[in-house]
Scaffold this motif. Structure first.
Motif, PDB file in Angstrom:
ATOM      1  N   SER A 148      44.125  37.559  39.433  1.00 51.61           N
ATOM      2  CA  SER A 148      44.223  39.011  39.503  1.00 51.61           C
ATOM      3  C   SER A 148      43.321  39.644  38.455  1.00 51.61           C
ATOM      4  N   SER A 232      44.406  41.750  47.846  1.00 49.82           N
ATOM      5  CA  SER A 232      45.626  42.558  47.753  1.00 49.82           C
ATOM      6  C   SER A 232      45.422  43.638  46.704  1.00 49.82           C
ATOM      7  N   TYR A 234      47.526  46.194  44.513  1.00 49.06           N
ATOM      8  CA  TYR A 234      48.926  46.308  44.113  1.00 49.06           C
ATOM      9  C   TYR A 234      49.304  47.760  43.814  1.00 49.06           C
ATOM     10  N   PHE A 238      52.153  48.246  48.570  1.00 52.18           N
ATOM     11  CA  PHE A 238      52.379  46.805  48.433  1.00 52.18           C
ATOM     12  C   PHE A 238      53.765  46.533  47.876  1.00 52.18           C
ATOM     13  N   THR A 269      51.623  37.687  47.751  1.00 46.96           N
ATOM     14  CA  THR A 269      50.214  37.756  48.147  1.00 46.96           C
ATOM     15  C   THR A 269      49.871  36.666  49.148  1.00 46.96           C
ATOM     16  N   ASP A 272      51.264  37.408  52.654  1.00 48.96           N
ATOM     17  CA  ASP A 272      50.421  38.350  53.396  1.00 48.96           C
ATOM     18  C   ASP A 272      49.177  37.654  53.930  1.00 48.96           C
TER      19      ASP A 272
END
Length: 490
Positions: A148, A232, A234, A238, A269, A272
């Motif tokens: 991330s 993703s 956030y 989400f 994550t 998804d």
């Protein structure tokens, strides 16, 4: 006497056409010849863009997409500079499909109005590039790497003077009150700073690459080749779609906050990712020590967390230095290898993997002081324990069998400390280089905006641009360019 030749309209047209083709930059010709953007755009996106609004669209859909992709390929940092290039470059303008250059507000409005439509374009390209990655290197294509980061927003709190002012005040306060040397003004500054920007509560404080900043946080999933597989963002949407994520208050340690948060974001994550791409089934996960928790190992390596019979076979995650491995019968070192019960500094010898009739895998370790002897009468080799103070009456010495399924954290499908582990784990750095690449080269960093939708669209467009590079590199049979097209431009 020089003979005269009368030119026909066909001759004039052919000459103009030849001049146009010769003057067109070679890179744009490659894109025009090998990339069909219309095939990558879902019909839902096209229907949404061309929906009846009472007036016709002056600028076509593919023109906006090509302009934004070209902006990232050429690392054009701002939208205004992109429009300047379009004004002065007729080949670029005609390649994109603009008869007239739009103003900057049209670019921003396109990102914000069609953000939800950009995601399916990215997902289509992920499915399109998966066979290319498998053909290039199936072992690395079967890896999943997660990390991330954050997109810094254009807010007051990101000005270096903002943090420096707080740190300077805390240093002066500590000096005036004669605090001891253990006082850390930087950690104290982190605790006193607001958890979000004043301009937008969704711009959260984060500690990235050794500095404090206020960002929109995102996560990316790549394979071992460094090709993005999932993105993703956030935000509130989400978090609303994953109510099981519990966001706690920040602690006094920025590194600890980031680790705790990343460990909570990993499974949602990946869920998804697998729901959008059910045909992609990687077997190896690579992550940093932030994911070293017993619950994550179990979710990654067993059960049906990501669907029926869908889980990883191996998880390359280093042990967190704050916690070690324990066993009541023997000592385990930091690599997960059992040690001699009487001397914890002596790791036992690894003798390979075997499988029981039930299919359960087990690792075999033997006493570090055994030696192999040859029996001349039987012609067979046997173990002999040469320890002065043996811990067992067996002449073969102590043997330990490890069953990975009983302790995934200690034995996540591969043995720590081996050459295989070290060589494989090195690949994890591709996700960090990928994040740096999309920030610096694909125009994600330095955006002078606070708008969440605009920055989210920029993130997805960066992913689309990288996957366009993969498709083009495959079409022209130059797979060394799958991550960057810069050499082709030069």
């Amino acid at each position: 006497m020089i003979p005269y030749k009368q030119l026909s309209l066909a001759d004039i047209f052919s000459d103009c056409q030849e001049k146009f083709e010769n003057d067109k930059p070679a890179f744009l010709s490659l894109l025009e010849q090998h990339i069909d953007l219309d095939e990558m755009i879902p019909i839902t996106f096209r229907n949404h863009f061309y929906a009846s609004t009472g007036r016709t669209r002056k600028y076509p859909l593919h023109a906006f997409l090509w302009a934004l992709i070209i902006q990232r390929i050429f690392s054009i940092p701002t939208d205004q500079l992109l429009l300047t290039f379009l004004h002065y470059s007729k080949p670029l303008r005609e390649f994109c499909g603009f008869t007239k250059v739009p103003d900057a507000s049209k670019i921003t409005r396109f990102k914000q109005d069609f953000l939800d439509d950009l995601q399916p374009v990215f997902d289509n390209l992920v499915d399109l590039t998966e066979p290319i990655c498998q053909a290039l290197d199936s072992a690395k294509a079967d890896m999943t790497i997660f990390d991330s980061s954050g997109i810094e927003a254009f807010v007051t709190e990101n000005n270096p003077k903002y943090a420096n002012r707080i740190i300077k005040q805390l240093k002066a306060y500590a000096k005036a009150n004669n605090f001891d040397k253990n006082y850390d003004p930087y950690k104290a500054a982190y605790g006193s700073m607001p958890s979000h920007a004043c301009a937008n509560p969704e711009i959260k404080q984060l500690y990235i690459n050794g500095h404090f900043c206020y960002v929109f946080k995102f996560g990316i999933v790549t394979n071992g080749l460094g090709i993005i597989r999932h993105i993703s963002f956030y935000n509130k949407d989400f978090m609303a779609s994953h109510p099981d994520i519990i966001v706690e208050k920040k602690s006094d340690s920025p590194d600890e906050d980031k680790c705790v948060h990343d460990s909570k974001l990993l499974i949602p994550t990946l869920k998804d990712f697998f729901s959008r791409h059910p045909l992609i089934n990687p077997k190896t996960f690579l992550g940093d020590a932030a994911f070293d928790t017993a619950a994550l190992y179990k979710a990654l390596l067993s059960g049906d967390t990501f669907g029926a019979n869908k889980h990883f076979a191996t998880a390359y995650i280093p042990l967190n230095t704050r916690s070690g491995l324990k066993n009541p019968d023997y000592t385990i070192n930091e690599q997960g290898i059992p040690c001699c019960p009487k001397d914890a500094s002596l790791p036992m010898k690894y003798e390979g993997i075997s499988k029981l009739r039930s299919g359960i895998t087990r690792y075999k370790f033997v006493c570090p002081k055994i030696k192999w002897r040859h029996d001349k009468q039987t012609g067979k080799n046997y173990r002999l324990c040469c320890c002065d103070c043996p811990c067992t009456s067996s002449s073969c010495g102590r043997m330990v069998y490890i069953y990975p399924e009983k302790d995934f954290r200690a034995y996540p499908g591969a043995l720590r400390g081996t050459q295989e582990w070290d060589e494989t784990y090195k690949i994890r750095t591709v996700v960090e280089r990928d994040i740096q690449h999309i920030k610096d080269n694909l125009c994600l960093a330095g955006r002078r905006t606070q708008n969440e939708k605009t920055l989210h669209a920029d993130l997805i467009l960066a992913g689309i641009t990288q996957l366009i590079a993969v498709v083009l590199a495959d079409k022209i049979h130059h797979l060394e360019y799958i991550r960057s097209l810069k050499p082709l431009i030069a």
